[in-house]
Design a protein around this motif. Structure first.
Motif, PDB file in Angstrom:
ATOM      1  N   ILE A 146       0.818  -1.212   0.000  1.00  0.00           N
ATOM      2  CA  ILE A 146       0.000   0.000   0.000  1.00  0.00           C
ATOM      3  C   ILE A 146       0.858   1.271   0.000  1.00  0.00           C
ATOM      4  CG2 ILE A 146      -1.983  -1.116   1.068  1.00  0.00           C
ATOM      5  CD1 ILE A 146      -1.256   0.153   3.706  1.00  0.00           C
ATOM      6  N   LEU A 147       2.104   1.167   0.461  1.00  0.00           N
ATOM      7  CA  LEU A 147       3.005   2.315   0.359  1.00  0.00           C
ATOM      8  C   LEU A 147       3.681   2.359  -1.004  1.00  0.00           C
ATOM      9  CD1 LEU A 147       4.712   2.413   3.888  1.00  0.00           C
ATOM     10  CD2 LEU A 147       2.695   3.666   3.078  1.00  0.00           C
ATOM     11  N   GLU A 148       3.985   1.200  -1.569  1.00  0.00           N
ATOM     12  CA  GLU A 148       4.618   1.141  -2.885  1.00  0.00           C
ATOM     13  C   GLU A 148       3.697   1.681  -3.973  1.00  0.00           C
ATOM     14  OE1 GLU A 148       5.707  -2.935  -3.268  1.00  0.00           O
ATOM     15  OE2 GLU A 148       7.071  -2.876  -1.549  1.00  0.00           O
ATOM     16  N   HIS A 149       2.397   1.570  -3.755  1.00  0.00           N
ATOM     17  CA  HIS A 149       1.398   2.069  -4.713  1.00  0.00           C
ATOM     18  C   HIS A 149       0.493   3.073  -3.980  1.00  0.00           C
ATOM     19  CE1 HIS A 149       2.627  -1.067  -7.558  1.00  0.00           C
ATOM     20  NE2 HIS A 149       2.673  -1.863  -6.504  1.00  0.00           N
ATOM     21  N   TYR A 150       1.124   4.045  -3.379  1.00  0.00           N
ATOM     22  CA  TYR A 150       0.437   4.955  -2.452  1.00  0.00           C
ATOM     23  C   TYR A 150      -0.773   5.635  -3.088  1.00  0.00           C
ATOM     24  CZ  TYR A 150      -0.215   8.533   1.122  1.00  0.00           C
ATOM     25  OH  TYR A 150      -0.755   9.325   2.105  1.00  0.00           O
ATOM     26  N   ASP A 151      -0.581   6.243  -4.252  1.00  0.00           N
ATOM     27  CA  ASP A 151      -1.668   7.024  -4.855  1.00  0.00           C
ATOM     28  C   ASP A 151      -2.884   6.151  -5.162  1.00  0.00           C
ATOM     29  OD1 ASP A 151      -0.276   9.414  -4.721  1.00  0.00           O
ATOM     30  OD2 ASP A 151       0.668   9.116  -6.677  1.00  0.00           O
ATOM     31  N   LYS A 180       9.421  13.419   0.279  1.00  0.00           N
ATOM     32  CA  LYS A 180       9.899  12.145  -0.275  1.00  0.00           C
ATOM     33  C   LYS A 180      10.964  11.483   0.597  1.00  0.00           C
ATOM     34  CE  LYS A 180       7.094  12.381  -3.645  1.00  0.00           C
ATOM     35  NZ  LYS A 180       5.852  11.562  -3.552  1.00  0.00           N
ATOM     36  N   THR A 181      11.862  12.293   1.175  1.00  0.00           N
ATOM     37  CA  THR A 181      12.893  11.723   2.044  1.00  0.00           C
ATOM     38  C   THR A 181      12.271  11.101   3.280  1.00  0.00           C
ATOM     39  OG1 THR A 181      14.516  13.348   1.289  1.00  0.00           O
ATOM     40  CG2 THR A 181      14.978  12.215   3.357  1.00  0.00           C
ATOM     41  N   MET A 182      11.356  11.823   3.904  1.00  0.00           N
ATOM     42  CA  MET A 182      10.686  11.313   5.094  1.00  0.00           C
ATOM     43  C   MET A 182       9.881  10.056   4.766  1.00  0.00           C
ATOM     44  SD  MET A 182       7.900  13.245   7.552  1.00  0.00           S
ATOM     45  CE  MET A 182       8.994  14.652   7.802  1.00  0.00           C
ATOM     46  N   PHE A 183       9.192  10.078   3.617  1.00  0.00           N
ATOM     47  CA  PHE A 183       8.365   8.931   3.224  1.00  0.00           C
ATOM     48  C   PHE A 183       9.219   7.695   2.966  1.00  0.00           C
ATOM     49  CE2 PHE A 183       6.130   6.384  -0.010  1.00  0.00           C
ATOM     50  CZ  PHE A 183       4.950   6.121   0.674  1.00  0.00           C
ATOM     51  N   ASN A 184      10.323   7.862   2.254  1.00  0.00           N
ATOM     52  CA  ASN A 184      11.208   6.728   1.968  1.00  0.00           C
ATOM     53  C   ASN A 184      11.797   6.152   3.258  1.00  0.00           C
ATOM     54  OD1 ASN A 184      10.789   6.832  -0.790  1.00  0.00           O
ATOM     55  ND2 ASN A 184      12.525   8.192  -1.162  1.00  0.00           N
ATOM     56  N   ASP A 185      12.189   7.025   4.186  1.00  0.00           N
ATOM     57  CA  ASP A 185      12.709   6.554   5.476  1.00  0.00           C
ATOM     58  C   ASP A 185      11.635   5.782   6.240  1.00  0.00           C
ATOM     59  OD1 ASP A 185      15.160   7.681   4.980  1.00  0.00           O
ATOM     60  OD2 ASP A 185      14.803   9.475   6.211  1.00  0.00           O
ATOM     61  N   PHE A 186      10.434   6.306   6.240  1.00  0.00           N
ATOM     62  CA  PHE A 186       9.302   5.652   6.903  1.00  0.00           C
ATOM     63  C   PHE A 186       9.061   4.262   6.321  1.00  0.00           C
ATOM     64  CE2 PHE A 186       4.520   5.224   6.679  1.00  0.00           C
ATOM     65  CZ  PHE A 186       4.345   4.836   8.004  1.00  0.00           C
ATOM     66  N   HIS A 187       9.021   4.180   4.998  1.00  0.00           N
ATOM     67  CA  HIS A 187       8.802   2.915   4.301  1.00  0.00           C
ATOM     68  C   HIS A 187       9.920   1.920   4.615  1.00  0.00           C
ATOM     69  CE1 HIS A 187       7.899   0.844   0.156  1.00  0.00           C
ATOM     70  NE2 HIS A 187       7.704   0.054   1.185  1.00  0.00           N
TER      71      HIS A 187
END
Length: 206
Positions: A146-151, A180-187
């Motif tokens: 669900i994060l890899e296909h967020y939209d 994007k940096t925060m999201f990638n770290d979160f993921h």
């Protein structure tokens, strides 16, 4: 591939392993039968909860199926798989990960159809099949589709979120996603801690 739905996984398995005899089993595959046959995938319209669906399989996959099955039917489900596998056969399962905060927020509250009957932890499933003397776990991991296909996923969630609380969670996630940096770290941190929204479990027949 058990509960093959639209047949994407069965077609991919056949394409990557052309010498395999790949079967796709579901209650009704008439809507994709021509596509499966074009890809040399063998189709079975079969109620796999009530009836056995074949013998002598080396590997059975069942991807995001068990969460749609009532707990009262899981014993039949796993026994039919066991009876259809060869000695030392493998079972590959995926299902929402109860250990994941993301899965508990979204799948547990059934925010999109078809509704999930259960959301289970890897430990619960492992103990369930172990108590039935059917399978032992080889390995498990997680992923966050669900994060890899967020939209794709969260556009739908925004339309179906049932409470103000769940809508607020979506606002927070959108804020993270916009950085994007925060999201990638979160993921990445979720995956490192095995807290991805989907569990991927490999079992071996006992």
């Amino acid at each position: 591939d058990l509960g093959g739905g639209f047949g994407e996984f069965a077609c991919m398995a056949k394409k990557r392993n052309p010498l395999w005899r790949v079967h796709c089993v579901d209650f009704n595959l008439d809507h994709v039968k021509s596509i499966l046959e074009k890809n040399n995938v063998i189709t079975h319209n079969q109620n796999f909860l009530e009836n056995e669906f074949g013998k002598n399989f080396d590997i059975i996959s069942s991807l995001h199926v068990i969460e749609h099955i009532p707990v009262s039917e899981l014993k039949k489900f796993f026994k039919n798989i066991y009876n259809s596998l060869n000695k030392n056969g493998l079972l590959l399962l995926t299902t929402p990960n109860y250990e994941s905060p993301l899965a508990r927020i979204f799948d547990y509250h059934m925010m999109y159809p078809p509704q999930h009957q259960t959301i289970l932890s890897v430990g619960w499933i492992e103990n369930f099949v172990k108590d039935l003397k059917l399978f032992k776990k080889i390995t498990s991991t997680s992923a966050s589709v669900i994060l890899e296909h967020y939209d794709d996923w969260f556009t739908y969630y925004k339309k179906t979120a049932p409470t103000d609380e769940s809508k607020a969670v979506l606002e927070i996630l959108d804020t993270i996603h916009n950085n994007k940096t925060m999201f990638n770290d979160f993921h990445q941190n979720l995956n490192k801690k095995n807290l991805g929204s989907e569990s991927i479990i490999l079992f071996k027949k006992i």
